[in-house]
Every structure is written in structure tokens, then in C-alpha cells.
Design a protein around this motif. Structure first.
Motif, mmCIF file in Angstrom:
data_model
loop_
_atom_site.group_PDB
_atom_site.id
_atom_site.type_symbol
_atom_site.label_atom_id
_atom_site.label_comp_id
_atom_site.label_asym_id
_atom_site.label_seq_id
_atom_site.Cartn_x
_atom_site.Cartn_y
_atom_site.Cartn_z
ATOM 1 N N ASP A 190 0.828 -1.204 0.000
ATOM 2 C CA ASP A 190 0.000 0.000 0.000
ATOM 3 C C ASP A 190 0.862 1.253 0.000
ATOM 4 O O ASP A 190 0.496 2.277 -0.585
ATOM 5 C CB ASP A 190 -0.936 0.007 1.216
ATOM 6 N N LEU A 191 2.013 1.180 0.690
ATOM 7 C CA LEU A 191 2.889 2.348 0.774
ATOM 8 C C LEU A 191 3.485 2.686 -0.588
ATOM 9 O O LEU A 191 3.465 3.840 -1.019
ATOM 10 C CB LEU A 191 4.007 2.066 1.780
ATOM 11 N N ARG A 192 4.013 1.689 -1.266
ATOM 12 C CA ARG A 192 4.470 1.864 -2.641
ATOM 13 C C ARG A 192 4.642 0.496 -3.276
ATOM 14 O O ARG A 192 5.628 -0.186 -3.006
ATOM 15 C CB ARG A 192 5.794 2.634 -2.720
ATOM 16 N N PRO A 193 3.695 0.080 -4.102
ATOM 17 C CA PRO A 193 3.784 -1.242 -4.729
ATOM 18 C C PRO A 193 4.998 -1.344 -5.640
ATOM 19 O O PRO A 193 5.263 -0.451 -6.442
ATOM 20 C CB PRO A 193 2.478 -1.333 -5.540
ATOM 21 N N MET A 194 5.740 -2.456 -5.520
ATOM 22 C CA MET A 194 6.882 -2.682 -6.391
ATOM 23 C C MET A 194 6.448 -2.818 -7.855
ATOM 24 O O MET A 194 7.201 -2.505 -8.775
ATOM 25 C CB MET A 194 7.630 -3.945 -5.971
ATOM 26 N N THR A 195 5.197 -3.295 -8.077
ATOM 27 C CA THR A 195 4.728 -3.463 -9.450
ATOM 28 C C THR A 195 4.600 -2.131 -10.182
ATOM 29 O O THR A 195 4.607 -2.108 -11.419
ATOM 30 C CB THR A 195 3.362 -4.177 -9.470
ATOM 31 N N LEU A 196 4.497 -1.018 -9.446
ATOM 32 C CA LEU A 196 4.453 0.289 -10.103
ATOM 33 C C LEU A 196 5.734 0.530 -10.893
ATOM 34 O O LEU A 196 5.702 1.016 -12.030
ATOM 35 C CB LEU A 196 4.265 1.401 -9.073
ATOM 36 N N ASP A 197 6.871 0.201 -10.287
ATOM 37 C CA ASP A 197 8.145 0.402 -10.962
ATOM 38 C C ASP A 197 8.386 -0.666 -12.024
ATOM 39 O O ASP A 197 8.930 -0.382 -13.088
ATOM 40 C CB ASP A 197 9.290 0.389 -9.942
ATOM 41 N N ASP A 198 7.985 -1.905 -11.721
ATOM 42 C CA ASP A 198 8.320 -3.019 -12.608
ATOM 43 C C ASP A 198 7.363 -3.136 -13.788
ATOM 44 O O ASP A 198 7.798 -3.336 -14.922
ATOM 45 C CB ASP A 198 8.326 -4.332 -11.824
ATOM 46 N N LEU A 199 6.056 -3.033 -13.526
ATOM 47 C CA LEU A 199 5.051 -3.305 -14.555
ATOM 48 C C LEU A 199 4.243 -2.076 -14.962
ATOM 49 O O LEU A 199 3.714 -2.029 -16.070
ATOM 50 C CB LEU A 199 4.091 -4.410 -14.070
ATOM 51 N N VAL B 121 -1.306 0.203 -14.773
ATOM 52 C CA VAL B 121 -2.471 -0.647 -15.057
ATOM 53 C C VAL B 121 -2.387 -1.985 -14.326
ATOM 54 O O VAL B 121 -3.342 -2.366 -13.628
ATOM 55 C CB VAL B 121 -2.646 -0.837 -16.581
ATOM 56 N N PRO B 122 -1.290 -2.759 -14.421
ATOM 57 C CA PRO B 122 -1.219 -4.018 -13.667
ATOM 58 C C PRO B 122 -1.333 -3.802 -12.155
ATOM 59 O O PRO B 122 -1.920 -4.631 -11.448
ATOM 60 C CB PRO B 122 0.140 -4.591 -14.048
ATOM 61 N N THR B 123 -0.774 -2.703 -11.650
ATOM 62 C CA THR B 123 -0.846 -2.428 -10.218
ATOM 63 C C THR B 123 -2.280 -2.171 -9.788
ATOM 64 O O THR B 123 -2.731 -2.657 -8.742
ATOM 65 C CB THR B 123 0.040 -1.222 -9.857
ATOM 66 N N LEU B 124 -3.027 -1.404 -10.577
ATOM 67 C CA LEU B 124 -4.435 -1.153 -10.254
ATOM 68 C C LEU B 124 -5.252 -2.436 -10.306
ATOM 69 O O LEU B 124 -6.141 -2.651 -9.466
ATOM 70 C CB LEU B 124 -5.014 -0.117 -11.219
#
Length: 356
Positions: free
Chosen positions: A214-223, A226-229
Motif C-alpha cells: 500500500d505504501l508503494r507497490p513494487m509493481t508500479l516500478d516493474d510493470l 495498469v497491472p498495479t491497479l
């Protein structure tokens, strides 16, 4: 305050955050090395445990072939290897959590350094202070809003830490003390309590990892966004409290990092408000790119509220959430923010963002 004064303060802040970012990068590099070393050690111990377990099984099948000393040594070795493996796995979990925290902080600092650098460049190119009094005031207001947004986010995180991981850790300490007292009086009860404590620790570990996401998803940087949402919406649906319907149209490309982070934070805050305040059964999240503009819509079928009354109450948590969302859209992304609600008619939060 003149533009030169603002620029000087911006440069000081930028220098401080850049140093913090450099330190975080160095510490992250050291922790990632430690993670690799711990992983290697866990793999070696796992292989050794498998070998020892096979020898113990052979001993149990052919126990008449072994002396008492050999049997004792086999079981002692097996216990030592299992204990070392459990300890190393616990250490690996700790350093992995530390790595995730550092990655989150590095991403936040990098975003902040980039934003402050852009503001400093904007101010340097604004021209003479006398000819740009209005621009000077706008820049000063923007800086103040960014600082206020940071403080609001820090307050939100501190409240979540207090109500979540901190409470869980306090409970774990108490249960560990109970286990310590039981060891001298009732060893069977102590074992049962230790098993229960292990389950509680695993649950707390999962909650902490979710907090980090919730603080900062790693998927935001990696993917990307859209995948993070999609993953975030799936988490909501698995809980079953509110059903989230996510619709994304014409958003195939990646956006700049600070856009993706800010948009995710905006939707995250909107959905948190739905869960905490609305009493809704369903919520709809829609993102649609048309031309060079991103439209965001979050609406629910909850109880609704009087928008004007809530905004007038400066101390209300919901008001803090609305203020944070407004700053994210209007200050950080130069977009437009709107909210509509009425008692018994749900709530609709909308944002229009010009894309780079």
C-alpha cells in the motif's frame, strides 16, 4: 518572499533530499547484497536438511544397523540443521522487508527530487521577479501545497502504522512473554503457545507486506500503473467488503513515474474513503484516455454525505482525504478535481489530468 529566496530554499531542500537519496541507494545496495547472501545460505541449509532427513529416514527403517551414539548424533544433527534453517529463514524475511522499505523510500525520494528540480528550473526560467509577481506567488503557493501534501501523507502513514503493524508487534511481544513463563511450568502448553505465536507472526508478516504494498507497490516500478491497479482491485474483491469494478480504456502506454505514483495514490485514497466512510457494496473505477487527457472516475453506491459540511470541518479524516486528493491532482499533476455526493445517493470523485 522573493523568487530568489524561494529558489534558495528549493536548492537547499533539493540538496538535502539528494543526499538522503544517495544514502538510501547505498544502503539498499548493501541490503540487496545481504539478501543474496542470505538466500544462498538458506538454499545450502535446505539442501543439507534434505540430506540429513534422508539419513534419518534410512536410520528409522534400518535402526538395527546403527549404534545408540550414531542414532543420537543423527537426531542431534537433524535438530541443529532445522533450527539453523528456521533462524536463517527468519533473518531472510527481515532483510527482505528492509529491502522493500528501502525501495519504497528510494522511489519516494527520487520522485521528490525530480519534482523539486522541475520547480527550481521553472523558477530560474521565469524571468525577473518584477515582471513575474503573479508567477512568483503561484510558485510559492505550489511549494507550500507540496509540503502540506507531504505532511498529510506522513500523518496517514503514521496512523496506519499505529493501528496496524505497531499494534500487532505489541501483541506478539506479550505472547512471547507468556511463552517464556510457560517454559518453566508447562512445557506442553508452552509448545502449543509457540505454535500459535508462529501463526500470529506469519499473519503479522503478511499484513506488514501488504502495508508495504500500500505504501508503494513494487509493481508500479516493474510493470506500471495498469497491472498495479488490477492487483489492487483484486485485493479489495478478495476481502469481500466492497466489490470493485475496474475499467481501463486507451491506456496502453506507460506514464512518467511521478504520474503513475500520483494517480495510484489518488485512486487508493478514493477507495479507502469508500471502505471507511460510505458503507457501499460496490464501487466503480474508470480510467479513460482521450487525446492528451486522462479522465478518472471513482463512484460508489454508498450512503453519501454533505460535501460542503465535510469540507468545512478541517479536522475530519474524510476532509483530510479529500484535501490530499485535490492536491495530488491540482498541484502535482496540474489537473482538475471534483467531488459530488448527496445523502443516500453515493459519491462520485472525478479528475481530469493533462498527459505529458
Amino acid at each position: 518572499m522573493t523568487s530568489d529566496d524561494i529558489l534558495e530554499k528549493l536548492d537547499e531542500a533539493l540538496s538535502g533530499y539528494q543526499e538522503d537519496l544517495d544514502r538510501t541507494r547505498r544502503e539498499l545496495s548493501e541490503v540487496e547484497t545481504l539478501v543474496r547472501q542470505s538466500n544462498s545460505e538458506v538454499e545450502k541449509l535446505t539442501q543439507r536438511e534434505l540430506t540429513v532427513s534422508n539419513r534419518v529416514r534410512d536410520l528409522e527403517v534400518n535402526i538395527e544397523r546403527y549404534s545408540k551414539d550414531e542414532i543420537k548424533n543423527f537426531y542431534t544433527t537433524a535438530q541443529e540443521v532445522q533450527m539453523r534453517l528456521q533462524i536463517m529463514r527468519g533473518q531472510l524475511d527481515q532483510v527482505q522487508m528492509r529491502r522493500d522499505v528501502l525501495r519504497n523510500r528510494q522511489g519516494q525520494l527520487a520522485q521528490l527530487v525530480g519534482l523539486l528540480g522541475d520547480l527550481a528550473d521553472l523558477l530560474r526560467n521565469a524571468g525577473k521577479p518584477e515582471a513575474n509577481a503573479g508567477s512568483e506567488m503561484d510558485t510559492e503557493t505550489m511549494v507550500a501545497n507540496i509540503i502540506q501534501s507531504q505532511e498529510s501523507e506522513r500523518l496517514r502513514i503514521s496512523l496506519q502504522m499505529h493501528d496496524g503493524p505497531a499494534q500487532s508487534m505489541s501483541n506478539l511481544v506479550l505472547r512471547a512473554e507468556i511463552c517464556q513463563r510457560l517454559v518453566d511450568h508447562d512445557i506442553d502448553q508452552a509448545r502449543a503457545e509457540l505454535n500459535s505465536l508462529k501463526t500470529a507472526i506469519n499473519a503479522t508478516l503478511q499484513d506488514t507486506r501488504k502495508f508495504i504494498f500500500d505504501l508503494r507497490p513494487m509493481t508500479l516500478d516493474d510493470l506500471g500503473l495498469v497491472p498495479t491497479l488490477r492487483r489492487y482491485a483484486n485485493q479489495f474483491n478478495e476481502k469481500g467488503a466492497v466489490e470493485i469494478n475496474l475499467m481501463i480504456q486507451n491506456l496502453e502506454q506507460r506514464l512518467p513515474g511521478h504520474y503513475e505514483v500520483t494517480i495510484f495514490r489518488f485512486i487508493q485514497e478514493a477507495l479507502n474513503n469508500v471502505v471507511k466512510h460510505s458503507g457501499a457494496n460496490q464501487a466503480r473505477v474508470m480510467l479513460d484516455v482521450s487525446g492528451n487527457t486522462l479522465q478518472i472516475l471513482v463512484e460508489d453506491d454508498g450512503s453519501g454525505f454533505h460535501v460542503s459540511d465535510t469540507l468545512e470541518n478541517a479536522s475530519a479524516r474524510r476532509n483530510m482525504g479529500i484535501a490530499s486528493m485535490r492536491q495530488q491532482i491540482e498541484v502535482l499533476l496540474r489537473g482538475e478535481f471534483g467531488i459530488e455526493s448527496a445523502i443516500g445517493r453515493g459519491t462520485r470523485v472525478a479528475a481530469t489530468i493533462p498527459l505529458p
